[in-house]
Design an enzyme around this catalytic site. Structure first.
Site, PDB file in Angstrom:
ATOM      1  N   ASP A 119       0.855  -1.179   0.000  1.00  0.00           N
ATOM      2  CA  ASP A 119       0.000   0.000   0.000  1.00  0.00           C
ATOM      3  C   ASP A 119       0.897   1.236   0.000  1.00  0.00           C
ATOM      4  O   ASP A 119       2.104   1.140   0.248  1.00  0.00           O
ATOM      5  CB  ASP A 119      -0.889  -0.044   1.250  1.00  0.00           C
ATOM      6  N   THR A 146      -0.314   4.969   1.177  1.00  0.00           N
ATOM      7  CA  THR A 146      -0.594   5.897   2.269  1.00  0.00           C
ATOM      8  C   THR A 146      -0.488   5.211   3.621  1.00  0.00           C
ATOM      9  O   THR A 146      -1.163   4.227   3.893  1.00  0.00           O
ATOM     10  CB  THR A 146      -2.000   6.500   2.103  1.00  0.00           C
ATOM     11  N   GLU A 151      -9.347  14.185   6.149  1.00  0.00           N
ATOM     12  CA  GLU A 151     -10.409  15.046   6.674  1.00  0.00           C
ATOM     13  C   GLU A 151      -9.899  15.921   7.813  1.00  0.00           C
ATOM     14  O   GLU A 151     -10.238  17.106   7.902  1.00  0.00           O
ATOM     15  CB  GLU A 151     -11.588  14.200   7.139  1.00  0.00           C
ATOM     16  N   ARG A 174      -1.672  14.587  -2.666  1.00  0.00           N
ATOM     17  CA  ARG A 174      -2.972  13.933  -2.731  1.00  0.00           C
ATOM     18  C   ARG A 174      -4.034  14.981  -3.038  1.00  0.00           C
ATOM     19  O   ARG A 174      -4.063  16.039  -2.415  1.00  0.00           O
ATOM     20  CB  ARG A 174      -3.292  13.248  -1.397  1.00  0.00           C
ATOM     21  N   THR A 181      -2.476   1.299  -4.800  1.00  0.00           N
ATOM     22  CA  THR A 181      -2.930   2.499  -4.105  1.00  0.00           C
ATOM     23  C   THR A 181      -4.267   2.967  -4.645  1.00  0.00           C
ATOM     24  O   THR A 181      -4.633   2.681  -5.790  1.00  0.00           O
ATOM     25  CB  THR A 181      -1.885   3.630  -4.253  1.00  0.00           C
ATOM     26  N   LYS A 191      -6.978  -5.421  -4.621  1.00  0.00           N
ATOM     27  CA  LYS A 191      -5.667  -5.667  -4.028  1.00  0.00           C
ATOM     28  C   LYS A 191      -5.484  -7.156  -3.719  1.00  0.00           C
ATOM     29  O   LYS A 191      -4.453  -7.749  -4.024  1.00  0.00           O
ATOM     30  CB  LYS A 191      -5.500  -4.839  -2.743  1.00  0.00           C
ATOM     31  N   ASP A 242      -6.480  -2.792   3.734  1.00  0.00           N
ATOM     32  CA  ASP A 242      -5.377  -3.657   3.317  1.00  0.00           C
ATOM     33  C   ASP A 242      -5.497  -5.060   3.896  1.00  0.00           C
ATOM     34  O   ASP A 242      -4.667  -5.926   3.594  1.00  0.00           O
ATOM     35  CB  ASP A 242      -4.036  -3.052   3.746  1.00  0.00           C
TER      36      ASP A 242
END
Length: 1104
Positions: free
Chosen positions: A383, A385, A462, A559, A639, A736, A759
């Site tokens: 992954d 992030t 957020e 991002r 990702t 994934k 994940d």
């Protein structure tokens, strides 16, 4: 199927419904079924069935050459150890269950709160919780101490997320007092129990005199799940809907599928081959024995044979040889490996160099059975992030209404033009900042001690947006139920959130419908990925300008999110709300129906702009990836980010290289034919450019990947395995996992690493799953086989722990079989001078003690402590991992070497014993003791020449083992009924005995030492050369200092001058195509290398 739950109606309608109790049970056994169930599990393994058959045959006196104790003893000991371990583990689970079941909770009975044990809760009971109480079952929230019907729960025990979650009461329950709740009546329609903690599609109806006679929808936001805790709320009450093992967390529990390592799979194949060999030997010897009986027994006057033959006589000798040869497959090899692997996993737990001081996170090995697989990893799927990056989001830039902010100084929050636009209340800018502030799941928290405002967020993006909005002057300072209070430039604004259209991996956006209390205006606020937002904006919006800004930000590795706005018409909203409520109340396909209804409102949007958030790389990520690439490991980046961002991050991480060293190929298309053409084009380009030794990678987006996996899976798999690096963007959690399965299906060892709940699927799918304990919670870590705090520790996990574990396991497994083969072949050779009768040369005690006491300790200690190279050298030269990846230490070739060695040593021991004592008057038991002593001494010296790094423990193990052998047999020599009375005294007093041992050791170990010396001196492999350089250079040695072979890595490894590890005895070179390069061989191959390489002893560092 659906479940009807009658609220607070114990003794009424519920009596006819059969729901399980709230008593949880995670135990496998009980006092009645433990013995039969455990024995059934033990004998479900083929090897245990085999040894039970052998032990049973030994109960037939006619065929057993030794006492049954020699097999029954070790068999029962191993079963007892395994059963004791299972019983202890199960007792721990029982104690944990008992503590939970007997915990006291408040339940409403007949309008009165009563204290009962948690296990006595029934479905439909009204459970009353106090602050910090653990939730005892799955409940629907009906009331709280908060006027707005809110409560806060901590879900860390369930999903690992430490941030508090908000839960709300259903609409019909608003306004009910605690006194009314004591007598509430109603009914809930909900699905049958399942394990999905993110979904609860149900409906509630209250009975008169309570309001809300119509069915109202219930969702996850209305639930309190078992094992969570009530926080920051004085009290809350709810109705039990799922109890005991039918709760969501109870349904999620289960025994994970055991993972079989590549080394274990190879050992199973070799053991099967050995079993076939044993059967062949038994058949040949059995036939020879029967032939001897038919033609020679009458000539041996000193043997008494029965005059009358029995019908079963022809199977007696084959069965006798089967019992005699049963030790070919040692019963202790599996137990020894399991014990060693448990210690290997502890080395990971104890490794201080894998401790992350910043987050106070040590390394943790949750799976104790697969550590050697770490040394054979060929593909890492990771992954981005939170795994490669810090997951600490910082708002950096934005583009609003075509105007760029933060481009000059790199920080939009200090851009005076943006601050001026906010203070001047430019409409587009205010709307943009308002979407940042309101459209999220962030919970503001005002400290009672210092009045400091902090935010709790499930998403780090957020939180970064809300923090940035606060710095721009729009502060989110209160969320009470559906009411949001915002301070904008000193003025308080109040909004009511009417509907939340939640983010999902399919929608890739989130929207909220809000009403401004000051103006009465109705607005739709949307944020999400650019491709989903652009498709829903109205005509004439600056889509191209925002798209250019997003591309620019992505080039910087930032991002991005798009923001949009829509003014809603009251009548349209009322009509849409009816459809939305209908979809929300659906018991089947609720998520799909809500998504379809949401599309009706999320249209004709006003495009406000885009934000850019920075997520810095973790320290050491580029260096870690570069080192593991040198070790021959391929990388895939999976990702959810857009393609341009993923490419920039991949470049920063050393995933891909710029021209001319590297080349990035794109797979794109919106139809199956387009994707097929794109894959074909990439394959052709690869074939053309592959001869240039470029670092070629390919990138694919989520839509193209979905098409490729559905329609062109074979072609995509071929491409994926030809090209070392892949970037897969905008992928979903299920994709994934599917990609991991694709690589696994091609017979490559895979490792998946991630940090979040999205994940988990790929982590569980991979051969080895690794979790990063990050800011997204502990879900990934809990699902993983191994976990730690930073990505950079992956290098040490693979190169040090993985390689050492593989080397040690390969040595332990093959040596354990070798030492059993030695004594078995001695027995077979003895049969040729004993009339091929199946008579045992050794007594029962010697056979039983041989594997358990006489030979097990040195090999076990060596397999736990030995290092062929120091940790520093291994970390500096990752290329040597090729030896483990290629399976060079345990394969048919290496096993054949150990097999031939056992035959050679058996011949040496037998011939020396027979020849030296040919003219001596001695008993059979004396010859047996000489042969057994030869086995012990040869294996003691063999362990010494196979050991690379000596410690005091290894010296004690080898020498102490020989001492134990003599002490035990001297003790037995005192026993008049032991069958060995005064044997050791007579043997040890005879010079021939010591001469025999000297001759055996010289003849048995001398040639092996000479071969190892020759190889290390004149035909060294990479490991031999590095061992030599460690001895000659106390400082770190570079590859250039060692010298590189002019031939290529692979061609050198296939030549006869390249050999495997120092553990490979008498081997021809393996023909495995995944062979390592011989980069470390000196150009001057005639230069002798000193014998110090054979017994190099690198300084002990972190690990034993």
């Amino acid at each position: 199927m659906k479940r009807l739950v009658h609220i607070n109606d114990r003794g009424g309608h519920r009596d006819s419904q059969n729901h399980c109790s709230n008593k949880i049970s995670n135990t496998k056994y009980n006092i009645f079924n433990f013995i039969p169930k455990n024995l059934w599990e033990q004998f479900s393994r083929f090897m245990n069935k085999y040894f039970l058959l052998i032990a049973t045959l030994q109960l037939w006196p006619l065929i057993t050459p030794v006492s049954p104790v020699s097999t029954w003893g070790p068999l029962l000991a191993i079963f007892a150890v395994s059963a004791t371990k299972e019983a202890w583990d199960d007792y721990g689970r029982y104690c944990s269950d008992k503590e939970f079941n007997e915990k006291l909770v408040w339940v409403v009975k007949n309008g009165v709160k009563t204290r009962i044990q948690a296990q006595e809760i029934e479905v439909g009971d009204l459970v009353w919780l106090l602050e910090n109480d653990e939730i005892p079952c799955d409940m629907v929230l009906l009331g709280t101490a908060e006027p707005l019907g809110l409560c806060y729960i901590e879900t860390a025990a369930m999903d690992g997320e430490t941030d508090l979650k908000t839960r709300v009461i259903p609409g019909p329950c608003h306004g009910l007092t605690s006194a009314q709740l004591l007598n509430i009546k109603g009914m809930i329609e909900c699905p049958e129990p399942d394990k999905d903690i993110l979904r609860f599609d149900a409906r509630v109806r209250l009975f008169p005199p309570f309001p809300g006679d119509e069915l109202s929808p219930l969702g996850v936001k209305n639930t309190l799940l078992q094992c969570c805790y009530l926080r920051n709320t004085e009290w809350a009450c709810g109705v039990a809907v799922y109890t005991g093992n039918e709760t969501k967390i109870g349904m999620s529990k289960g025994i994970a599928e055991p993972k079989l390592t590549a080394a274990d799979a190879m050992l199973d194949k070799l053991t099967t081959a050995l079993f076939i060999c044993q059967i062949v030997v038994v058949m040949i010897l059995g036939l020879a024995g029967n032939v001897w009986n038919n033609y020679e027994k009458d000539k041996t006057w000193y043997l008494r044979f029965p005059k009358k033959s029995e019908w079963y006589d022809f199977i007696v000798i084959p069965l006798r040889f089967e019992l005699l040869c049963s030790i070919m497959i040692p019963i202790s090899v599996k137990v020894s490996l399991d014990l060693a692997k448990s210690v290997y996993s502890k080395y990971i737990d104890w490794d201080i160099q894998m401790y992350d001081a910043v987050t106070d996170t040590p390394a943790k090995a949750a799976n104790t059975a697969i550590s050697e697989d770490l040394g054979q990893i060929e593909y890492i799927l990771t992954d981005k992030t939170g795994t490669l990056t810090e997951n600490m989001m910082i708002f950096k830039r934005c583009c609003i209404n075509g105007v760029y902010y933060g481009n000059f100084n790199g920080d939009a929050l200090t851009d005076q033009h943006l601050m001026h636009s906010v203070t001047e209340k430019v409409s587009a800018v205010v709307k943009f900042v308002m979407v940042m502030t309101i459209n999220n799941t962030v919970v503001p928290n005002m400290s009672r001690e210092n009045g400091r405002l902090t935010y709790k967020a499930q998403s780090q993006d957020e939180e970064a947006l809300v923090q940035a909005a606060a710095q721009l002057g729009m502060v989110l300072f209160s969320k009470k139920g559906s009411v949001v209070e915002v301070n904008f430039l000193g003025h308080t604004m109040e909004f009511e959130i009417l509907q939340v259209l939640e983010f999902t991996s399919d929608r890739k956006r989130m929207s909220v419908v809000v009403r401004d209390h000051s103006t009465g205006g109705l607005y739709l606020l949307t944020k999400g990925a650019d491709e989903t937002v652009f498709r829903r904006v109205r005509a004439g919006e600056p889509v191209q300008q925002v798209a250019d800004a997003i591309d620019q930000y992505s080039q910087l590795g930032l991002r991005t999110l798009c923001f949009a706005w829509r003014d809603l018409d009251e009548q349209e909203y009322v009509a849409w709300t009816a459809k939305f409520n209908e979809a929300s109340a659906a018991l089947t396909d609720r998520e799909l129906k809500i998504a379809e209804v949401s599309e009706l409102l999320e249209k004709d949007l006003e495009l406000l702009g885009a934000s850019a958030i920075e997520d810095k790389l973790q320290d050491g990520v580029p260096e870690t990836i570069a080192s593991l690439r040198k070790a021959g490991i391929n990388f895939w980046l999976l990702t959810g980010d857009k393609q341009t961002t993923a490419i920039q991050v991949a470049r920063a991480c050393n995933f891909i290289m710029a021209e001319p060293e590297g080349q990035l190929l794109k797979i794109e298309g919106s139809t199956p034919s387009d994707v097929a053409d794109s894959i074909e084009g990439v394959l052709q380009t690869f074939c053309i450019n592959n001869s240039e030794n470029k670092n070629i990678a390919f990138v694919i987006d989520g839509l193209s990947l979905e098409i490729a996996l559905k329609y062109h899976k074979e072609a995509f798999a071929k491409l994926a395995l030809l090209i070392r690096t892949a970037l897969c963007c905008r992928v979903t959690p299920s994709q994934k996992a599917e990609l991991v399965g694709l690589v696994k299906s091609c017979d490559y060892r895979t490792l998946a690493i991630g940090d979040g709940g999205n994940d988990v699927k790929m982590i569980q799918e991979a051969h080895v799953g690794v979790g990063i304990s990050g800011r997204e919670g502990l879900q990934a870590s809990r699902a993983a086989d191994y976990s730690f705090g930073k990505f950079k520790f992956l290098k040490r996990l693979i190169l040090v722990h993985g390689r050492y574990s593989y080397n040690r396991s390969a040595f332990l497994a093959q040596y354990s079989i070798y030492k059993s083969l030695v004594i078995c072949f001695v027995q077979i050779l003895f049969s040729f001078i004993s009339g091929v009768s199946g008579t045992s040369l050794f007594n029962s005690f010697s056979l039983m003690a041989y594997n358990v006491a006489y030979t097990s300790i040195p090999v076990m200690v060596t397999s736990l402590l030995d290092k062929d190279l120091s940790e520093r050298t291994v970390m500096q030269h990752p290329e040597i991992l090729y030896f483990a990846q290629a399976g060079r230490l345990i394969n048919p070739s290496t096993f054949a070497g150990w097999f031939l060695r056992s035959i050679f040593h058996a011949i040496v021991i037998f011939v020396v014993t027979i020849r030296v004592y040919a003219h001596e008057k001695c008993e059979l038991v004396e010859m047996s003791m000489v042969a057994l002593s030869g086995c012990i001494w040869i294996q003691a010296f063999l362990v010494l020449i196979e050991t690379n790094s000596f410690t005091v423990y290894q010296h004690l193990a080898v020498s102490g083992n020989v001492v134990i052998f003599y002490i035990l047999n001297l003790i037995l020599s005192f026993g008049k009924h032991s069958g060995m009375y005064r044997i050791m005294f007579r043997v040890c007093a005879d010079p021939c005995y010591w001469f025999s041992l000297l001759l055996m050791v010289v003849a048995g170990v001398g040639p092996l030492s000479a071969i190892k010396f020759y190889r290390a001196t004149y035909r060294p492999n990479a490991i031999n050369t590095l061992q030599l350089m460690e001895r000659q250079h106390p400082m770190p040695v570079s590859v250039e200092a060692i010298g590189s072979s002019s031939s290529s890595f692979k061609s050198a490894s296939r030549s006869s001058s390249s050999h495997g590890s120092v553990f490979e005895p008498l081997l021809a070179e393996t023909s495995n195509p995944k062979t390592p390069p011989d980069r470390y061989i000196s150009k001057d191959k005639t230069r002798p290398v000193t014998s110090a390489v054979l017994l190099s002893s690198p300084n002990s560092r972190t690990l034993p």
